[in-house]
Enzyme design. Structure first.
Site, short mmCIF file in Angstrom:
data_model
loop_
_atom_site.label_atom_id
_atom_site.label_comp_id
_atom_site.label_asym_id
_atom_site.label_seq_id
_atom_site.Cartn_x
_atom_site.Cartn_y
_atom_site.Cartn_z
N HIS A 10 0.82 -1.22 0.00
CA HIS A 10 0.00 0.00 0.00
C HIS A 10 0.85 1.27 0.00
O HIS A 10 0.76 2.10 -0.90
CB HIS A 10 -0.94 -0.01 1.20
CG HIS A 10 -1.80 -1.23 1.26
ND1 HIS A 10 -2.57 -1.63 0.20
CD2 HIS A 10 -1.99 -2.15 2.24
CE1 HIS A 10 -3.22 -2.74 0.52
NE2 HIS A 10 -2.87 -3.08 1.75
N CYS A 42 -7.05 -7.32 3.29
CA CYS A 42 -8.32 -7.23 4.02
C CYS A 42 -9.47 -7.88 3.24
O CYS A 42 -10.54 -8.13 3.80
CB CYS A 42 -8.65 -5.77 4.32
SG CYS A 42 -8.68 -4.71 2.87
#
Length: 452
Positions: A10, A42
């Site tokens: 990320h 996630c």
């Protein structure tokens, strides 16, 4: 200017994209030890639960996309050493074994975190799985085609979601945690009591206050806990937390418990080295101090700020409330900022109220109760945190609460802040207003009692 980015999930992805967009002409080289970038871990539980059909959506970028933007992307390359004095990194090509050196003007550490593997006897059993990377997800997905019993060790956010997904797919699930309550780190007892009942209603056996002592066997696997209980399973998933993956800079920049410390412009103690994501500390607004909160939301913001500040300090980090949430069976459960457990760890004097009210008027065809908590400073009345649980989607309440914490708003302001009213959505006083009013009434009552 030559920028080397180490790690590209990320923070690294956002840092690279922002640098290339806002500082054209910058030479950017990315070294990533895996063969993918920008993987949203996630979403693993959603894929395993077949709530999404195509896992390709869990990637929001690719090496090809970053190369089109102008980056040089070296996947399957492991950075093995960083010479901060000479600004040189040593990199190994994991496919060929070739080792090379590369020079940087600015370095971005976005190496993320790694799963913590506890010293359990038999933890290297081939039927023990991690749940962090894309390759982890594929292994579990393929194995689930033949599973009937699964043990999940650790009941944080990831373990909690996996238990939900596995049970939805017809598995008998054993959820083991050394804490006294499922998700106890994130939510107070009124919330976790409901979570416990939800698990029990969906064929999930909870083993709280237990440590795993031994994992043995291959078919089935036997998990033995500290009280002597044994759980037979086809596979075991380790979800006992993460550790910062920052050892490359040990002794070279300032760290706290192995985590890189940065200023509000994402610079480490070496101004030519930036850090973002799970390998770094965050500025936590409820306590006005540094904190470790490995969340994708923090990583993308920090990565973007690295890109903006890579030439000179420009945009200051606002800090975070570490807001989080999940959907367990039919309930939305969200939080922002501190709960009582965290306040005790920080030795903070706080007050808390817990309230429940329907999210919209009872004259509507349907409604549902919202369980709410609010933590605040009794002296300043500043809001420090809270949580919401409902069968209706109340997830945006955590975002609203995050703004209130960010801006140092008080329980008095929450009680009266203007919010829309339309019976389809809420009541004349939104449930968040009511939560603030309960807190104000609680403080008024305490004041009267103290004045007697």
């Amino acid at each position: 200017m030559k920028v080397i980015i180490v790690g590209c999930t990320h923070a690294g992805t956002y840092a690279a994209s922002t640098i290339l967009r806002e500082h054209p002409g910058t030479q950017v080289t990315i070294y990533e030890r895996n063969d993918t970038v920008s993987f949203l871990s996630c979403g693993i539980a959603l894929w395993l639960d077949k709530k999404i059909a195509n896992p390709k959506g869990l990637f929001y970028s690719s090496p090809q996309q970053l190369e089109k933007q102008g980056a040089k992307v070296e996947i399957n390359h492991d950075v093995q050493n960083i010479d901060t004095k000479n600004k040189v990194v040593t990199v190994k090509n994991l496919k060929t074994g070739k080792v090379a050196k590369d020079h940087y003007d600015k370095l971005v550490m976005s190496t993320g975190s790694r799963p913590f593997i506890p010293p359990i006897e038999g933890v290297k059993n081939p039927n023990v799985y991690l749940c962090k990377s894309w390759n982890d997800a594929k292994r579990i997905f393929n194995k689930m085609k033949t599973t009937k019993r699964i043990t999940v060790i650790g009941c944080g956010m990831i373990g909690a979601e996996l238990a939900d997904s596995f049970s939805n797919q017809g598995n008998k699930v054993y959820l083991i945690d050394q804490g006294s309550r499922p998700l106890g780190k994130y939510f107070d007892k009124r919330f976790t009591d409901i979570i416990t009942k939800s698990y029990e209603a969906h064929n999930v056996t909870l083993a709280m206050n237990q440590q795993v002592k031994k994992i043995s066997g291959n078919g089935p696997v036997i998990v033995t806990t500290s009280d002597g209980s044994q759980f037979k399973s086809d596979i075991v998933i380790l979800c006992v937390g993460f550790r910062p993956n920052a050892q490359l800079l040990d002794g070279k920049v300032k760290m706290i418990r192995g985590t890189i410390v940065t200023n509000r412009y994402m610079q480490s103690s070496d101004p030519n080295i930036f850090a973002a994501g799970d390998c770094s500390m965050i500025y936590y607004n409820p306590t006005k101090s540094l904190f470790y909160a490995p969340l994708a939301t923090n990583a993308v913001r920090q990565g973007l700020l690295v890109g903006k500040n890579i030439v000179e300090p420009t945009v200051r980090y606002m800090g975070t409330q570490a807001s989080s949430g999940l959907k367990l069976y039919d309930r939305t459960i969200v939080a922002s900022g501190m709960n009582m457990g965290m306040a005790k760890k920080f030795h903070m004097n706080v007050h808390q109220v817990v309230a429940e009210t329907n999210y919209r008027p009872s004259f509507m065809p349907t409604t549902a109760p919202v369980l709410m908590s609010l933590v605040y400073d009794p002296k300043t009345r500043r809001i420090l945190g809270g949580a919401f649980m409902c069968k209706h989607d109340v997830s945006m309440a955590a975002n609203a609460l995050s703004i209130l914490i960010q801006n140092d708003n008080t329980i008095d302001q929450l009680a009266m802040v203007d919010m829309l009213f339309q019976p389809y959505f809420d009541a004349p006083f939104n449930y968040m207003n009511i939560l603030g009013q309960v807190a104000v009434a609680h403080e008024d009552k305490l004041k009267k009692e103290n004045n007697k």
